[in-house]
Motif scaffolding. Structure first.
Motif, short mmCIF file in Angstrom:
data_model
loop_
_atom_site.label_atom_id
_atom_site.label_comp_id
_atom_site.label_asym_id
_atom_site.label_seq_id
_atom_site.Cartn_x
_atom_site.Cartn_y
_atom_site.Cartn_z
N TRP A 42 21.98 -6.58 11.95
CA TRP A 42 21.26 -6.70 10.69
C TRP A 42 22.25 -6.59 9.53
N PRO A 43 21.98 -7.31 8.43
CA PRO A 43 22.91 -7.26 7.29
C PRO A 43 22.88 -5.89 6.61
N SER A 44 24.01 -5.58 5.96
CA SER A 44 24.08 -4.31 5.23
C SER A 44 23.29 -4.44 3.93
N ARG A 45 23.12 -3.32 3.26
CA ARG A 45 22.39 -3.33 1.98
C ARG A 45 23.11 -4.22 0.97
N LYS A 46 24.44 -4.13 0.94
CA LYS A 46 25.23 -4.93 0.00
C LYS A 46 25.03 -6.42 0.26
N GLU A 47 25.08 -6.84 1.53
CA GLU A 47 24.89 -8.25 1.87
C GLU A 47 23.48 -8.71 1.51
N THR A 48 22.50 -7.87 1.72
CA THR A 48 21.12 -8.22 1.39
C THR A 48 20.95 -8.40 -0.11
N VAL A 49 21.51 -7.49 -0.89
CA VAL A 49 21.40 -7.58 -2.35
C VAL A 49 22.11 -8.83 -2.85
N GLN A 50 23.29 -9.14 -2.31
CA GLN A 50 24.03 -10.33 -2.73
C GLN A 50 23.26 -11.60 -2.40
N THR A 51 22.72 -11.68 -1.21
CA THR A 51 21.96 -12.86 -0.81
C THR A 51 20.71 -13.02 -1.67
N THR A 52 20.03 -11.93 -1.95
CA THR A 52 18.85 -11.98 -2.80
C THR A 52 19.22 -12.44 -4.20
N GLY A 53 20.35 -11.95 -4.72
CA GLY A 53 20.81 -12.39 -6.04
C GLY A 53 21.11 -13.87 -6.07
N LEU A 54 21.72 -14.39 -5.00
CA LEU A 54 22.00 -15.83 -4.94
C LEU A 54 20.71 -16.65 -4.90
N VAL A 55 19.73 -16.17 -4.17
CA VAL A 55 18.45 -16.88 -4.11
C VAL A 55 17.79 -16.91 -5.49
N PHE A 56 17.77 -15.77 -6.18
CA PHE A 56 17.18 -15.74 -7.53
C PHE A 56 17.95 -16.64 -8.48
N ALA A 57 19.28 -16.63 -8.41
CA ALA A 57 20.07 -17.49 -9.28
C ALA A 57 19.77 -18.97 -9.00
N PHE A 58 19.66 -19.33 -7.73
CA PHE A 58 19.34 -20.70 -7.37
C PHE A 58 17.96 -21.10 -7.89
N VAL A 59 17.01 -20.21 -7.80
CA VAL A 59 15.66 -20.50 -8.30
C VAL A 59 15.69 -20.73 -9.80
N VAL A 60 16.44 -19.91 -10.53
CA VAL A 60 16.54 -20.08 -11.99
C VAL A 60 17.20 -21.41 -12.32
N VAL A 61 18.29 -21.75 -11.63
CA VAL A 61 18.98 -23.02 -11.88
C VAL A 61 18.05 -24.20 -11.58
N MET A 62 17.32 -24.13 -10.48
CA MET A 62 16.39 -25.22 -10.14
C MET A 62 15.26 -25.31 -11.16
N ALA A 63 14.77 -24.18 -11.65
CA ALA A 63 13.71 -24.20 -12.66
C ALA A 63 14.20 -24.88 -13.93
N ILE A 64 15.41 -24.56 -14.36
CA ILE A 64 15.97 -25.18 -15.56
C ILE A 64 16.17 -26.67 -15.33
N PHE A 65 16.70 -27.04 -14.16
CA PHE A 65 16.90 -28.46 -13.86
C PHE A 65 15.57 -29.22 -13.86
N LEU A 66 14.56 -28.67 -13.21
CA LEU A 66 13.26 -29.36 -13.17
C LEU A 66 12.62 -29.43 -14.55
#
Length: 115
Positions: free
Chosen positions: A72-96
């Motif tokens: 299982w991923p560590s807490r740090k890896e989970t937080v980083q992955t979650t941050g990347l997902v949120f950043a991608f969602v924001v970028v896609m929202a701005i693009f759309l």
């Protein structure tokens, strides 16, 4: 044939638990929930004695064993992955939003001449 009868009995016990929930509508909610849980427990107990039930129990045990092997991923890896997902969602929202506004401008202002 015996497995089909066991499975039918298990379904009947499950249905009896649900019917008991409605028949005990005058009683306390705890008693009604216990009726459903008793029906589910009895149905599972009967189904576990059938061949498909035994296969399912074996599958469930193997699944637990495989889950224990997962790294299982560590807490740090989970937080980083979650941050990347949120950043991608924001970028896609701005693009759309930008694509929507561009198409709106092209269609309404240039093509149709509505302002």
């Amino acid at each position: 044939m015996a497995d089909k009868l066991k499975f039918a009995l298990a379904l009947a016990l499950l249905a009896a638990g649900v019917v008991g929930f409605y028949l005990l509508s005058e009683q306390a909610l705890v008693l009604r929930v216990l009726a459903v849980l008793a029906g589910v427990a009895a149905g599972v107990a009967v189904a576990s004695f059938s061949a498909p039930g035994q296969r399912f129990i074996g599958f469930a045990r193997e699944s637990v064993t495989e889950t224990k092997k997962v790294v299982w991923p560590s807490r740090k890896e989970t937080v980083q992955t979650t941050g990347l997902v949120f950043a991608f969602v924001v970028v896609m929202a701005i693009f759309l939003w930008f694509a929507d506004k561009t198409l709106e401008w092209v269609l309404y202002d240039l093509v149709l001449g509505w302002k």
